[in-house]
Enzyme design. Sequence first.
Site, PDB file in Angstrom:
ATOM      1  N   LYS A   1       0.824  -1.215   0.000  1.00 47.55           N
ATOM      2  CA  LYS A   1       0.000   0.000   0.000  1.00 47.55           C
ATOM      3  C   LYS A   1       0.852   1.255   0.000  1.00 47.55           C
ATOM      4  O   LYS A   1       0.469   2.268  -0.584  1.00 47.55           O
ATOM      5  CB  LYS A   1      -0.962  -0.001   1.198  1.00 47.55           C
ATOM      6  CG  LYS A   1      -2.064  -1.042   1.025  1.00 47.55           C
ATOM      7  CD  LYS A   1      -3.312  -0.755   1.824  1.00 47.55           C
ATOM      8  CE  LYS A   1      -4.414  -1.716   1.382  1.00 47.55           C
ATOM      9  NZ  LYS A   1      -5.638  -1.633   2.111  1.00 47.55           N
TER      10      LYS A   1
ATOM     11  N   LYS B   1      -4.981  -9.279  -6.799  1.00 45.38           N
ATOM     12  CA  LYS B   1      -6.145  -9.497  -5.923  1.00 45.38           C
ATOM     13  C   LYS B   1      -7.321  -8.619  -6.365  1.00 45.38           C
ATOM     14  O   LYS B   1      -7.110  -7.456  -6.720  1.00 45.38           O
ATOM     15  CB  LYS B   1      -5.724  -9.127  -4.495  1.00 45.38           C
ATOM     16  CG  LYS B   1      -6.711  -9.485  -3.422  1.00 45.38           C
ATOM     17  CD  LYS B   1      -6.199  -9.035  -2.054  1.00 45.38           C
ATOM     18  CE  LYS B   1      -6.521  -7.589  -1.778  1.00 45.38           C
ATOM     19  NZ  LYS B   1      -6.991  -7.287  -0.417  1.00 45.38           N
TER      20      LYS B   1
ATOM     21  N   LYS C   1     -10.965  -3.228  -3.698  1.00 42.35           N
ATOM     22  CA  LYS C   1     -11.835  -2.054  -3.757  1.00 42.35           C
ATOM     23  C   LYS C   1     -11.169  -0.905  -4.482  1.00 42.35           C
ATOM     24  O   LYS C   1     -11.825  -0.075  -5.097  1.00 42.35           O
ATOM     25  CB  LYS C   1     -12.128  -1.565  -2.341  1.00 42.35           C
ATOM     26  CG  LYS C   1     -12.873  -2.526  -1.465  1.00 42.35           C
ATOM     27  CD  LYS C   1     -13.069  -1.842  -0.106  1.00 42.35           C
ATOM     28  CE  LYS C   1     -13.534  -2.807   0.939  1.00 42.35           C
ATOM     29  NZ  LYS C   1     -12.716  -2.774   2.143  1.00 42.35           N
TER      30      LYS C   1
END
Length: 344
Positions: free
Chosen positions: A115, A207, A210
Amino acid sequence: MPPFPERVFSGVQPTGNLHLGNYLGAIKKFVALQQTHECLYCVVDMHAITVPLPPADLKHNIREVTAAFIAAGIDPQKHIVFNQSQVAEHAELAWVFNCVARMGWLNRMTQFKDKAGKNSENVSVGLFAYPALMAADILVYRATHVPVGEDQKQHLELSRDIAQKFNNDFAASIAANGHGDAFFPLPEPLIQGPATRVMSLRDGSKKMSKSDASDYSRLNLSDDADAIAQKIRKAKTDPEPLPSEVAGLAGRPEADNLVGIYAALKGETKERVLAQFGGQNFSGFKAALVDVAVATLDPIGTEMKRLMRDPGHLEGVLNQGAARARAIAAPVMSAVKDILGFVR
Ligand code: AQP
């Protein structure tokens, strides 16, 4: 270690675009565990602010995750549904765990590396400390079982390490305060089934997430039947027919992903799916996948939309759940303070 009563805790971040991965990896299991366990399901809004999020979006997303929980089949009367920021003990215990966890442990967290990317000097301290807050979320209820997707496995291992270190570091005080030889259980991750890591529909190596910029990468829980059908029809595949055995999915990440999704939605194994579809091309299989995906997701999406029209009801659920959660968390936090030696 004493036998801790079994209790389930898990959370979902209100960061928008709830998707099939969140459903199959987590929410579907939350629903099933209600039959056998006492469960707490949390909208982890304090985790959501570790990255920038406009307040109006956060408010909408908190209601939406609550609606998704209920629409998927979680019963907020029998179990506890609440949002994290309403139970201050999560933040209190997280601070204690910041002082128990080691920098080296957190430095190894792959989700932080993913991230933060190249921007690690400029992301929030909260994003780095996220796993200590997650450990507090679970352990402030002394929860023993945590249903999560595969991506959370490393964070769960860290929660166990934190619980173990707290039990070791304060062993004498834990015993002196009447809690035997361990205060926290070592929480077990519940990660099973054919869809513990649902991948992007556009790229089988990524993956489903969102935050993916492409809406075609995921099936959102709020998608209608047409959108679901269109996204599955456009999902990336390869030119070969489906294999008849699971071993034949090796090196074919998109095929593997679609077979896993179908199996999870039908409650079957990949072996059984391939026994039925092996040798067929993707167009027939995708048509069957559309049917099963629409049959599962469309009623959830419709019910979510209905619930979202009554924010007062959703907030009532969260407020009532938070009061019940606080009643469990407050004595645990008081005991932690005694164990640490705080005067109160
Ligand atoms: N692709 C996935 N497959 C299976 N399980 C998944 N989960 C998330 N993505 C998948 C599981 O869903 C639960 C809630 O996730 P979260 O909202 O707390 O955070 P996340 O893992 O960061 O979700 P996203 O969708 O990938 O969000 P972004 O894009 O913000 O990173 C967890 O149990 C998680 O394992």
